[in-house]
Design an enzyme around this catalytic site. Structure first.
Site, PDB file in Angstrom:
ATOM      1  N   LYS A   7      -6.737   2.979  -4.851  1.00  0.00           N
ATOM      2  CA  LYS A   7      -8.098   2.909  -4.304  1.00  0.00           C
ATOM      3  C   LYS A   7      -8.386   1.483  -3.839  1.00  0.00           C
ATOM      4  O   LYS A   7      -8.014   0.515  -4.491  1.00  0.00           O
ATOM      5  CB  LYS A   7      -9.129   3.347  -5.344  1.00  0.00           C
ATOM      6  CG  LYS A   7      -8.838   4.708  -5.966  1.00  0.00           C
ATOM      7  CD  LYS A   7      -8.844   5.828  -4.949  1.00  0.00           C
ATOM      8  CE  LYS A   7      -8.549   7.179  -5.575  1.00  0.00           C
ATOM      9  NZ  LYS A   7      -8.494   8.266  -4.597  1.00  0.00           N
ATOM     10  N   SER A  18      -9.116   5.217   6.604  1.00  0.00           N
ATOM     11  CA  SER A  18      -8.721   5.236   5.198  1.00  0.00           C
ATOM     12  C   SER A  18      -7.684   6.330   4.934  1.00  0.00           C
ATOM     13  O   SER A  18      -6.721   6.124   4.187  1.00  0.00           O
ATOM     14  CB  SER A  18      -9.953   5.459   4.316  1.00  0.00           C
ATOM     15  OG  SER A  18      -9.613   5.458   2.956  1.00  0.00           O
ATOM     16  N   LYS A  26     -11.073  11.069   0.900  1.00  0.00           N
ATOM     17  CA  LYS A  26     -11.316   9.653   1.186  1.00  0.00           C
ATOM     18  C   LYS A  26     -12.792   9.345   1.394  1.00  0.00           C
ATOM     19  O   LYS A  26     -13.154   8.371   2.052  1.00  0.00           O
ATOM     20  CB  LYS A  26     -10.521   9.187   2.417  1.00  0.00           C
ATOM     21  CG  LYS A  26      -9.036   9.475   2.352  1.00  0.00           C
ATOM     22  CD  LYS A  26      -8.369   8.990   1.068  1.00  0.00           C
ATOM     23  CE  LYS A  26      -8.421   7.500   0.892  1.00  0.00           C
ATOM     24  NZ  LYS A  26      -7.812   7.062  -0.405  1.00  0.00           N
ATOM     25  N   GLY A  27     -13.633  10.157   0.763  1.00  0.00           N
ATOM     26  CA  GLY A  27     -15.073   9.917   0.875  1.00  0.00           C
ATOM     27  C   GLY A  27     -15.646   9.210  -0.337  1.00  0.00           C
ATOM     28  O   GLY A  27     -16.736   8.642  -0.284  1.00  0.00           O
ATOM     29  N   GLY A  28     -14.922   9.255  -1.460  1.00  0.00           N
ATOM     30  CA  GLY A  28     -15.404   8.671  -2.714  1.00  0.00           C
ATOM     31  C   GLY A  28     -15.516   9.702  -3.817  1.00  0.00           C
ATOM     32  O   GLY A  28     -16.251   9.504  -4.793  1.00  0.00           O
ATOM     33  N   ALA A  82      -6.250  -2.277   1.547  1.00  0.00           N
ATOM     34  CA  ALA A  82      -6.642  -2.965   2.784  1.00  0.00           C
ATOM     35  C   ALA A  82      -6.235  -2.100   3.973  1.00  0.00           C
ATOM     36  O   ALA A  82      -5.123  -1.577   4.024  1.00  0.00           O
ATOM     37  CB  ALA A  82      -5.954  -4.322   2.849  1.00  0.00           C
TER      38      ALA A  82
END
Length: 353
Positions: A316, A199, A110-112, A319
């Protein structure tokens, strides 16, 4: 006498016909040889292979520039049909050879990491597995040849990559990667650990709607405010602790820390750093991105021949649920000393305070 004369004449006529036919055959043979049609000696294997490789290189690079990034499903399909023979000869064909990865995106969840991988796959000199192999944490007993067979084929000058975010927090992973190659380049995408934890929880909640609330999971005791570090959503964000494990095997110069926040606000800038670290020409630039207001993060502009741009999937940009502010403040206080230590260890201030 007349009979002898007739026989002699008949033999001379036959001889002329034979000579004529022989000359005709010789002339035909010489003609075909001059046009290259009668080459009975095949060209050497390496010459034919070189020609096919040259063709493959042009095709692959052309495809990369036309298509932008390749869907993960295509790579997964390639993985399913990977050959079991581990010899170099069996792995070399007209589309290059399968190599162990020279660079790995090792974290964090969940860092990108998915965004970074998709952005990198736009580069014609990067070939990456679409699915996460999980070799160094789940399937290490299958061996390096099994791992190699998962990789896409690469040509000379291209690098092989994979991403499995759980490697960063797996205790055994650094030693295992080091045993494969001490020269492996490691990329870690880090994000504000509080936002990352929320997230992470959001993703799990989408799969399990009956999950307890975030505040019930984050505290061992809500009265004392003691954070439960056994919960993976919290534990992953203690970056400095996990980094210490990797630095026992790899020098800091072998690791690149990418800001998950800047990957959203300035994707071209972060991609420039990544390409430099990998020794690649800066091909992926501002012209490849646009900001998607609906999703809240950058997407790749549509490549030539495509009817639409490339954005990450529906999973991705979810909300986040509303978390009480006092809960987030307590969690931020918990992470503060670990964040400061990470800044010191990496020489980078990620601005999470």
């Amino acid at each position: 006498f007349f009979y002898l004369s007739f026989s002699f004449g008949h033999l001379r006529a036959q001889s002329r016909v034979s000579v004529f036919l022989t000359m005709l055959l010789l002339f035909t043979y010489v003609f075909y040889c001059l046009t290259g049609c009668c080459d009975l000696t095949p060209s050497p294997l390496y010459e034919r292979q070189t020609f096919r490789n040259k063709l493959s290189s042009e095709e692959l690079r052309g495809n990369a520039s036309r298509q932008g990034s390749v869907d993960g499903a295509a790579e997964e399909e390639d993985t399913k049909h990977a050959p079991s023979d581990s010899s170099n000869l069996s792995m070399a064909n007209s589309f290059g050879s399968k190599e162990l990865p020279q660079a790995i995106i090792i974290g964090v969840k969940k860092g990108g990491t998915r965004a970074l991988l998709e952005f990198l796959r736009v580069h014609p000199d990067v070939r990456a597995v679409g699915a996460e192999p999980h070799f160094f944490d789940r399937f290490y007993d299958k061996g390096l040849e099994w791992y190699r067979n998962l990789m896409p084929r690469t040509l000379e000058g291209q690098i092989t990559m994979e991403k499995t975010p759980s490697y960063f927090v797996t205790r055994e992973a650094p030693a295992r990667v080091f045993a494969m190659s001490r020269h492996t380049k490691l990329i870690v995408v880090v994000r504000d650990p509080v936002t990352r934890a929320v997230s992470d929880y959001t993703q799990t909640l989408s799969k399990n709607p009956g999950l307890p609330s975030f505040q019930n999971l984050v505290f061992k005791n809500s009265t004392t405010g003691l954070i439960d570090t056994s919960w993976s959503a919290v534990r992953i964000g203690i970056y400095a602790k996990h980094l210490e494990n990797w630095l026992r095997y790899f020098p800091l110069s072998r690791l690149l820390f990418v800001s998950g926040e800047r990957l959203v606000t300035d994707p071209a800038g972060e991609m420039g750093r990544v390409q430099d670290f990998l020794g690649l020409k800066r091909v992926v630039t501002n012209k490849h991105f646009y900001f998607n207001q609906t999703k809240g993060f950058p997407c790749l502009k549509k490549p030539e021949g495509s009817s639409r741009p490339r954005c990450l999937g529906k999973s991705k940009g979810r909300a986040h649920p509303q978390i009480p502010s006092e809960v987030l403040l307590r969690l931020r206080d918990f992470y503060r000393p670990f964040n400061l230590k990470l800044y010191q260890m990496t020489g980078q201030n990620f601005g999470w305070e």
